[in-house]
Design a protein around this motif. Structure first.
Motif, short mmCIF file in Angstrom:
data_model
loop_
_atom_site.label_atom_id
_atom_site.label_comp_id
_atom_site.label_asym_id
_atom_site.label_seq_id
_atom_site.Cartn_x
_atom_site.Cartn_y
_atom_site.Cartn_z
N ALA A 45 0.80 -1.22 0.00
CA ALA A 45 0.00 0.00 0.00
C ALA A 45 0.84 1.27 0.00
O ALA A 45 0.28 2.37 -0.12
CB ALA A 45 -0.92 0.00 1.22
N TYR A 46 2.16 1.15 0.12
CA TYR A 46 3.00 2.34 0.28
C TYR A 46 4.12 2.37 -0.75
O TYR A 46 4.70 1.32 -1.07
CB TYR A 46 3.59 2.38 1.69
N PRO A 47 4.45 3.57 -1.22
CA PRO A 47 5.54 3.70 -2.20
C PRO A 47 6.91 3.74 -1.50
O PRO A 47 7.64 4.73 -1.59
CB PRO A 47 5.23 5.02 -2.90
N MET A 48 7.21 2.69 -0.76
CA MET A 48 8.50 2.60 -0.06
C MET A 48 8.92 1.15 -0.05
O MET A 48 8.13 0.26 -0.38
CB MET A 48 8.39 3.17 1.36
N VAL A 53 8.81 -0.32 5.47
CA VAL A 53 7.53 -0.67 6.10
C VAL A 53 7.78 -1.49 7.36
O VAL A 53 7.15 -1.25 8.40
CB VAL A 53 6.61 -1.43 5.11
N GLN A 54 8.71 -2.43 7.30
CA GLN A 54 9.04 -3.23 8.48
C GLN A 54 9.52 -2.33 9.63
O GLN A 54 9.16 -2.56 10.78
CB GLN A 54 10.13 -4.25 8.16
N LYS A 55 10.31 -1.31 9.31
CA LYS A 55 10.79 -0.40 10.35
C LYS A 55 9.62 0.36 10.98
O LYS A 55 9.58 0.54 12.20
CB LYS A 55 11.82 0.58 9.78
N HIS A 56 8.69 0.82 10.15
CA HIS A 56 7.51 1.51 10.69
C HIS A 56 6.71 0.58 11.60
O HIS A 56 6.27 0.98 12.68
CB HIS A 56 6.61 2.02 9.56
N VAL A 57 6.53 -0.65 11.19
CA VAL A 57 5.78 -1.62 12.00
C VAL A 57 6.52 -1.87 13.31
O VAL A 57 5.90 -1.96 14.38
CB VAL A 57 5.54 -2.93 11.22
N THR A 58 7.83 -1.93 13.27
CA THR A 58 8.63 -2.13 14.49
C THR A 58 8.44 -0.97 15.46
O THR A 58 8.31 -1.19 16.67
CB THR A 58 10.12 -2.31 14.14
N VAL A 59 8.40 0.26 14.95
CA VAL A 59 8.17 1.43 15.81
C VAL A 59 6.78 1.33 16.45
O VAL A 59 6.62 1.56 17.65
CB VAL A 59 8.31 2.75 15.01
N LEU A 60 5.79 0.95 15.67
CA LEU A 60 4.43 0.77 16.21
C LEU A 60 4.39 -0.34 17.26
O LEU A 60 3.73 -0.21 18.29
CB LEU A 60 3.44 0.46 15.07
N GLU A 61 5.14 -1.39 17.00
CA GLU A 61 5.16 -2.52 17.94
C GLU A 61 5.86 -2.12 19.24
O GLU A 61 5.37 -2.41 20.33
CB GLU A 61 5.88 -3.70 17.29
N ARG A 62 6.98 -1.43 19.16
CA ARG A 62 7.69 -0.98 20.37
C ARG A 62 6.85 -0.02 21.20
O ARG A 62 6.98 0.03 22.41
CB ARG A 62 9.01 -0.32 20.00
N ALA A 63 6.00 0.72 20.52
CA ALA A 63 5.11 1.66 21.21
C ALA A 63 3.90 0.96 21.81
O ALA A 63 3.13 1.57 22.54
CB ALA A 63 4.66 2.76 20.25
N GLY A 64 3.73 -0.31 21.49
CA GLY A 64 2.59 -1.05 22.01
C GLY A 64 1.31 -0.82 21.24
O GLY A 64 0.23 -1.18 21.71
#
Length: 133
Positions: A45-48, A53-64
């Motif tokens: 879904a993203y132009p990256m 995308v994995q890094k963004h998901v990791t940030v979301l995961e670390r934030a709970g």
């Protein structure tokens, strides 16, 4: 800026709001609220890059905000419903602190207005009485 003496709860709130500060991560979160998605489906879904995308998901995961679960070759991402409650609690605590501060300032200002020298002493008192006295 890092503040000395921050406890783990403060660091968790920082991670939460840092994660929410990014528009792409907020969009990922919205997509996952509708139902769990694989990281590869999110990436489409993203132009990256997939790695970004994995890094963004990791940030979301670390934030709970999300959890990841491996199923076979896929990593499924789903939102954590308690994360929104934690964000709301953090904002409610900030609002409460600020409202208390404003109430204290209002109280101090009203005390100043009630005193005889509230607005600058005798000269101001004459101005309030008017020219006739």
């Amino acid at each position: 800026m890092v503040v000395d003496g921050m406890d783990e709860a403060d660091r968790a709130v920082d991670r939460l709001f840092q994660a929410l500060a990014d528009a792409t991560r907020r969009d990922m979160l919205r997509r996952c609220v509708r139902g769990e998605l694989s990281v590869s489906r999110l990436a489409a879904a993203y132009p990256m890059s997939f790695a970004a995308v994995q890094k963004h998901v990791t940030v979301l995961e670390r934030a709970g905000l999300v959890t990841k679960e491996r199923r076979g070759r896929e990593q499924l991402v789903r939102t954590d419903p308690g994360a929104v409650a934690r964000a709301r609690q953090a904002l409610d605590a900030l609002e409460s602190a600020w409202r208390a501060r404003v109430d204290r300032m209002s109280g101090l200002l009203s005390e100043d207005d009630d005193g005889p020298d509230a607005c600058g002493g005798p000269a101001h008192a004459r101005e309030r009485k008017g020219p006739d006295g």
